[in-house]
Design an enzyme around this catalytic site. Structure first.
Site, PDB file in Angstrom:
ATOM      1  N   LYS A 279     -21.803 -77.971 -42.061  1.00  0.00           N
ATOM      2  CA  LYS A 279     -21.316 -79.067 -42.880  1.00  0.00           C
ATOM      3  C   LYS A 279     -22.163 -79.146 -44.150  1.00  0.00           C
ATOM      4  CE  LYS A 279     -19.250 -83.564 -41.890  1.00  0.00           C
ATOM      5  NZ  LYS A 279     -19.189 -84.705 -40.968  1.00  0.00           N
ATOM      6  N   GLU A 365     -12.096 -93.668 -28.158  1.00  0.00           N
ATOM      7  CA  GLU A 365     -11.946 -95.122 -28.204  1.00  0.00           C
ATOM      8  C   GLU A 365     -11.460 -95.692 -26.879  1.00  0.00           C
ATOM      9  OE1 GLU A 365     -11.583 -93.471 -32.355  1.00  0.00           O
ATOM     10  OE2 GLU A 365     -10.603 -93.016 -30.430  1.00  0.00           O
ATOM     11  N   ARG A 393      -6.021 -97.360 -30.916  1.00  0.00           N
ATOM     12  CA  ARG A 393      -5.926 -96.237 -29.989  1.00  0.00           C
ATOM     13  C   ARG A 393      -6.307 -96.644 -28.569  1.00  0.00           C
ATOM     14  NH1 ARG A 393      -8.004 -90.681 -32.419  1.00  0.00           N
ATOM     15  NH2 ARG A 393      -5.878 -90.073 -31.968  1.00  0.00           N
TER      16      ARG A 393
END
Length: 617
Positions: A279, A365, A393
């Protein structure tokens, strides 16, 4: 200098390049991203990490006929640039400009609209099956990060795909990050693959075998062994799901990527390619701090990010972060839970001070909410820090596992209402509507920073489920009282006693603009504080003493707080004109938050205009 990139107006142009040109194109693309995002802000480190992969995918596959499905979409700026949108990158995440995520009506190359995680494998599988049923020869590719692989939906799709004879390629872009550093067993498994412990054992055994071979052949065998390292590493997990596992390979070597993808094109059935990337690749500041450079504001590429510009006012996220640390000192039962949003939800300090009571459950979640329910069953007091859009969610778990059992779980709901540049996928437009219909729930909306702190404390004192929903960014700048005291449940209060015939019932972030708009009508303004239980007596009292009741909320009008006020009056057979103001029955696009609110008529001028229109002025 982007001389090569300047010639690419579509992937068809890219596919005309010589293989030897691809590394240069990747370099120019990375330089363009740094320059572009530094001017507009946006997702940064993840896009730098996906440059070579994007080049290779569009070079090998016949897009848009072949389908590329990106997970989340944080890494798709290179994709947008190569698919004819380079000239529009200066409008990224601005009103009327490019969306920060793939969007089907923006480009035919954006095959699936995303924003939430872990949807790519299921969507790509659906496309692959659709092609199969229609007799179309087409490659379908899902590109998913290791962070998104921690969510149950990704594994549901893997489980389904592995049992089907469908041509599907899943590419795992493994950079050991989601937004925060990854956690959990899957991350440990991937780290184990990369650590070489298993590979080293295999290689030690193979050295014994190769020892008796003549040096030229031994050298060739060793090189082959090194290049196919992935075949010696334990891709067992994905093989057991029915995929042919390939990798891990270097995700920044465009030549290796191109060769590998070309080879995979001829394979049938479910394929799983594991690539390893970094990243922030190519921009040292982002490489060294990928969390800080995940999403950025405008910055000078030479100096990087230099600090916050909040004007000295604490953001609501910081108010929450300070409260949870203070509350943890007072009550050892408090535990904090986040689904992979430590920084975004304001839990960095809490993790540092209370590491044993901090739980990052990864991008999961549903599990976060059920985990909290289990903790609450046995005497702890969980606080789930979650964005409004992500709580959607876990709606079944919220109802079935928490509210139905009346468990004392506090939901600290950040990013309620419009969120600006991230757009409709991340807007918290519906939580008041979907929360207030759930039995046992207490739902609060603070009008300022201090009210937020006191509401969080109030929620924690309750014996059942509760939610405090607050917006992104800063509030009006109210002084925060360190001492915490519980608010009377279900009671609003008058913030402005007017002499006119209009009463404005304002919820949360709408109290400040309502107070400003009230001046034009000498209107009464109530800070309702509670959406559930609603202050029914205050609603009826104001209806009896005013000729027009106006409700204002930063939530969908349908089923929201205003609807609750109307229900109270209907039940009491009180007939009074009502004006409900809130978010429209539509998805509000990305842009500057203040401009978006104004466009919805939810700034002071808009509220004033709506009231004036109703009064016939």
């Amino acid at each position: 200098m982007t001389t090569l990139l300047d010639t690419i107006h579509s992937p068809a142009d890219l596919r005309q390049l010589k293989r030897s040109d691809l590394p240069q194109l990747a370099r120019e693309l990375r330089e363009f991203i740094v320059e572009s995002v530094s001017k507009t802000g946006g997702h940064f480190a993840s896009n730098l990490g996906s440059v070579e992969l994007t080049v290779a995918l569009h070079y090998v596959f016949n897009t848009p006929d072949d389908r590329l499905v990106w997970d989340v979409g944080h890494q798709t700026y290179p994709h947008k640039i190569l698919t004819g949108r380079r000239e529009r990158m200066g409008s990224m995440r601005q009103q009327g400009g490019l969306a920060g995520f793939p969007k089907r009506d923006e480009s035919e190359y954006d095959t699936f609209g995303v924003g939430h995680s872990s949807t790519s494998i299921g969507a790509a599988l659906g496309m692959a099956v659709a092609a199969q049923l229609q007799g179309i020869e087409r490659h379908c590719v899902a590109i998913i990060g290791d962070g998104s692989m921690t969510a149950g939906q990704a594994f549901e799709a893997l489980n389904n795909a592995g049992a089907m004879d469908t041509n599907l390629l899943v590419i795992l872009n493994d950079n050991d990050m989601s937004i925060s550093p990854n956690v959990g067993a899957l991350n440990n498994y991937l780290a184990k693959i990369m650590s070489g412990r298993f590979y080293a054992a295999v290689r030690q055994g193979s050295n014994k075998v190769l020892g008796g071979i003549a040096p030229p052949l031994r050298d060739i065998a060793s090189k082959v062994e090194e290049h196919v390292k992935g075949f010696f590493t334990p891709g067992t997990l994905f093989e057991e799901f029915g995929f042919n596992y390939i990798g891990p390979i270097d995700g920044h070597d465009v030549d290796v990527l191109t060769d590998t993808l070309n080879n995979i094109k001829s394979l049938k059935g479910p394929q799983f390619l594991h690539i390893v990337t970094k990243k922030g690749q190519g921009y040292k500041l982002a490489e060294n701090d990928p969390v800080k450079y995940h999403g950025v504001t405008k910055f000078d590429p030479a100096n990087g990010l230099v600090g916050s510009k909040s004007g000295g006012k604490p953001q609501y996220t910081q108010v929450f972060g300070d409260w949870i640390c203070d509350m943890a000192k007072l009550d050892s039962r408090l535990v904090g839970i986040t689904p992979a949003m430590r920084e975004g939800s304001g839990l960095v300090r809490f993790e540092q001070e209370y590491p044993q009571r901090y739980f990052d459950v990864a991008i999961a979640e549903q599990h976060a909410v059920t985990f909290a329910a289990g903790l609450a069953c046995d005497g702890l007091k969980p606080v789930v820090a979650i964005y409004s859009t992500f709580l959607q969610r876990a709606y079944d778990q919220l109802i079935h596992d928490v509210a139905l059992q009346n468990l004392p779980v506090v939901f600290a709901i950040d990013r309620a209402g419009l969120v600006g540049a991230d757009g409709p996928t991340h807007a918290g437009s519906f939580d008041l509507s979907f929360l207030r219909c759930i039995p046992n729930m207490t739902v609060m909306a603070p009008s300022d920073e201090n009210e937020c702190r006191q509401m969080l404390y109030t929620a924690f004192t309750l014996d059942g489920p509760s939610a405090v929903r607050y917006p992104r960014g800063t509030g009006p700048g109210a002084a925060i009282v360190h001492e915490m005291s519980a608010l009377p449940i279900g009671k609003g209060h008058i913030r402005r006693q007017g002499q006119g015939k209009v009463a404005i019932l304002a919820f949360g972030s709408m109290v400040t603009p309502a107070l400003q708009a009230a001046e034009a009508f000498d209107a009464t303004v109530a800070d309702m504080r509670f959406v559930k239980p609603l202050d029914a007596e205050l609603v009826k009292q104001l209806a009896a003493s005013h000729e027009l009741i106006v409700t204002v909320e930063e939530n969908a009008i349908m089923g929201g707080a205003g609807s609750a006020c109307g229900e109270v009056l209907a039940a009491a057979n009180v007939q009074v004109p009502l004006l409900h103001l809130g978010l429209p029955d539509d998805y509000v696009e990305h842009g500057d938050p203040a401009m978006l609110l104004a466009g919805c008529g939810l700034d002071a001028a808009g509220i004033e205009a709506s009231i004036a229109a109703r009064l016939g002025r």
